[in-house]
Design a protein around this motif. Structure first.
Motif, PDB file in Angstrom:
ATOM      1  N   UNK A  16     108.792  49.074  50.398  1.00  0.00           N
ATOM      2  CA  UNK A  16     107.349  50.043  50.225  1.00  0.00           C
ATOM      3  C   UNK A  16     106.134  48.912  49.979  1.00  0.00           C
ATOM      4  N   UNK A  17     106.286  48.119  49.132  1.00  0.00           N
ATOM      5  CA  UNK A  17     105.144  47.142  48.717  1.00  0.00           C
ATOM      6  C   UNK A  17     104.682  46.331  49.806  1.00  0.00           C
ATOM      7  N   UNK A  18     105.713  45.876  50.850  1.00  0.00           N
ATOM      8  CA  UNK A  18     105.340  45.245  51.895  1.00  0.00           C
ATOM      9  C   UNK A  18     104.612  45.750  52.819  1.00  0.00           C
ATOM     10  N   UNK A  19     104.309  47.048  52.752  1.00  0.00           N
ATOM     11  CA  UNK A  19     103.480  47.901  53.656  1.00  0.00           C
ATOM     12  C   UNK A  19     102.191  48.082  53.173  1.00  0.00           C
ATOM     13  N   UNK A  20     101.661  47.450  51.819  1.00  0.00           N
ATOM     14  CA  UNK A  20     100.314  47.100  51.421  1.00  0.00           C
ATOM     15  C   UNK A  20      99.362  46.375  52.478  1.00  0.00           C
ATOM     16  N   UNK A  21      98.243  46.649  52.231  1.00  0.00           N
ATOM     17  CA  UNK A  21      97.275  45.864  53.245  1.00  0.00           C
ATOM     18  C   UNK A  21      97.023  44.510  52.863  1.00  0.00           C
ATOM     19  N   UNK A  22      96.985  43.715  54.066  1.00  0.00           N
ATOM     20  CA  UNK A  22      96.574  42.418  53.782  1.00  0.00           C
ATOM     21  C   UNK A  22      95.179  42.103  53.552  1.00  0.00           C
ATOM     22  N   UNK A  23      95.018  42.097  52.280  1.00  0.00           N
ATOM     23  CA  UNK A  23      93.383  42.072  51.727  1.00  0.00           C
ATOM     24  C   UNK A  23      92.663  40.809  51.996  1.00  0.00           C
ATOM     25  N   UNK A  24      93.221  39.755  51.966  1.00  0.00           N
ATOM     26  CA  UNK A  24      92.539  38.479  52.143  1.00  0.00           C
ATOM     27  C   UNK A  24      92.772  38.204  53.653  1.00  0.00           C
ATOM     28  N   UNK A  25      93.655  38.963  54.529  1.00  0.00           N
ATOM     29  CA  UNK A  25      93.473  38.386  55.887  1.00  0.00           C
ATOM     30  C   UNK A  25      94.354  37.265  56.386  1.00  0.00           C
ATOM     31  N   UNK A  26      95.322  36.907  55.284  1.00  0.00           N
ATOM     32  CA  UNK A  26      96.132  35.569  55.886  1.00  0.00           C
ATOM     33  C   UNK A  26      97.503  35.888  56.191  1.00  0.00           C
ATOM     34  N   UNK A  27      97.557  36.873  56.479  1.00  0.00           N
ATOM     35  CA  UNK A  27      98.688  37.051  57.633  1.00  0.00           C
ATOM     36  C   UNK A  27     100.196  37.391  56.526  1.00  0.00           C
ATOM     37  N   UNK A  28      99.756  37.519  55.254  1.00  0.00           N
ATOM     38  CA  UNK A  28     100.991  37.459  54.194  1.00  0.00           C
ATOM     39  C   UNK A  28     100.600  38.824  53.116  1.00  0.00           C
ATOM     40  N   UNK A  29     101.366  39.561  52.884  1.00  0.00           N
ATOM     41  CA  UNK A  29     101.195  40.636  51.797  1.00  0.00           C
ATOM     42  C   UNK A  29     101.845  39.933  50.586  1.00  0.00           C
ATOM     43  N   UNK A  30     100.909  39.353  49.674  1.00  0.00           N
ATOM     44  CA  UNK A  30     101.309  38.670  48.541  1.00  0.00           C
ATOM     45  C   UNK A  30     101.213  39.691  47.159  1.00  0.00           C
ATOM     46  N   UNK A  31     101.897  39.299  46.275  1.00  0.00           N
ATOM     47  CA  UNK A  31     101.967  40.247  44.873  1.00  0.00           C
ATOM     48  C   UNK A  31     100.397  40.692  44.506  1.00  0.00           C
ATOM     49  N   UNK A  32      99.504  39.963  44.555  1.00  0.00           N
ATOM     50  CA  UNK A  32      98.264  40.700  43.877  1.00  0.00           C
ATOM     51  C   UNK A  32      97.668  41.616  45.111  1.00  0.00           C
ATOM     52  N   UNK A  33      98.297  41.845  46.162  1.00  0.00           N
ATOM     53  CA  UNK A  33      97.892  42.793  47.108  1.00  0.00           C
ATOM     54  C   UNK A  33      98.364  44.114  47.214  1.00  0.00           C
ATOM     55  N   UNK A  34      99.765  43.991  46.468  1.00  0.00           N
ATOM     56  CA  UNK A  34     100.680  45.175  46.416  1.00  0.00           C
ATOM     57  C   UNK A  34      99.761  46.371  45.797  1.00  0.00           C
ATOM     58  N   UNK A  35     100.045  47.472  46.488  1.00  0.00           N
ATOM     59  CA  UNK A  35      99.620  48.896  45.929  1.00  0.00           C
ATOM     60  C   UNK A  35     100.414  49.243  44.989  1.00  0.00           C
ATOM     61  N   UNK A  36     101.722  49.045  44.932  1.00  0.00           N
ATOM     62  CA  UNK A  36     102.450  48.988  43.715  1.00  0.00           C
ATOM     63  C   UNK A  36     103.676  48.283  44.136  1.00  0.00           C
ATOM     64  N   UNK A  37     104.476  48.067  42.908  1.00  0.00           N
ATOM     65  CA  UNK A  37     105.603  47.005  42.744  1.00  0.00           C
ATOM     66  C   UNK A  37     106.826  47.497  43.767  1.00  0.00           C
ATOM     67  N   UNK A  38     106.979  48.677  43.915  1.00  0.00           N
ATOM     68  CA  UNK A  38     108.073  49.304  44.648  1.00  0.00           C
ATOM     69  C   UNK A  38     108.608  48.412  45.813  1.00  0.00           C
TER      70      UNK A  38
END
Length: 144
Positions: free
Chosen positions: A115-137
């Motif tokens: 689920x966390x991998x569906x968080x938005x890529x806030x910095x636009x680098x093409x990777x969903x990083x831990x600091x971008x996760x909406x939740x840790x799930x």
């Protein structure tokens, strides 16, 4: 049958020292306004696999992705202090492999993610990083 291209793994975000049944899950989802449990499968700590929603029915587990996905949730995801942790038992890990293997046999072109991998890529680098996760799930790295 609806088109399925995504399998999303979730945790129930409940403490490892507490029991959270499929009935608790259903009750809590109904309180949130869902028409029953939003996940298609629920995996208890003892490895029991419970079908909680027919696959033909659109889930209520990953906003913006429900139309073409299947949701699988395991009981747990938090340590006894309430912090995110991979609390899966060996039986849950085995059951998760069984469920995903069966689904991939039926829907071979599916991507599997947390689920966390569906968080938005806030910095636009093409990777969903831990600091971008909406939740840790789901509190562990899901490999596709």
């Amino acid at each position: 049958m609806r088109q399925i291209n995504l399998i999303v793994i979730h945790c129930s975000a409940t403490r490892e020292d507490r029991c959270y049944t499929e009935h608790d899950l259903d009750r809590d989802h109904r309180r949130r306004g869902f028409n029953g449990t939003g996940y298609h499968y629920y995996i208890r700590k003892d490895g029991q696999i419970i079908n909680t929603r027919p696959i033909e029915r659109i889930g209520a587990h990953a906003k913006g992705y429900n139309q073409h996905s299947i949701g699988i949730c395991y009981e747990g995801g938090l340590d006894s202090q309430g912090k995110p942790k991979d609390t899966r038992t060996e039986l849950q890990k085995r059951s998760l492999r069984i469920v995903t293997g069966g689904l991939l046999a039926e829907f071979p072109h599916c991507r599997i993610c947390g689920h966390r991998d569906l968080s938005p890529d806030l910095n636009g680098n093409g990777e969903i990083e831990p600091e971008e996760w909406i939740k840790a799930c789901p509190c562990f790295e899901v490999e596709s």
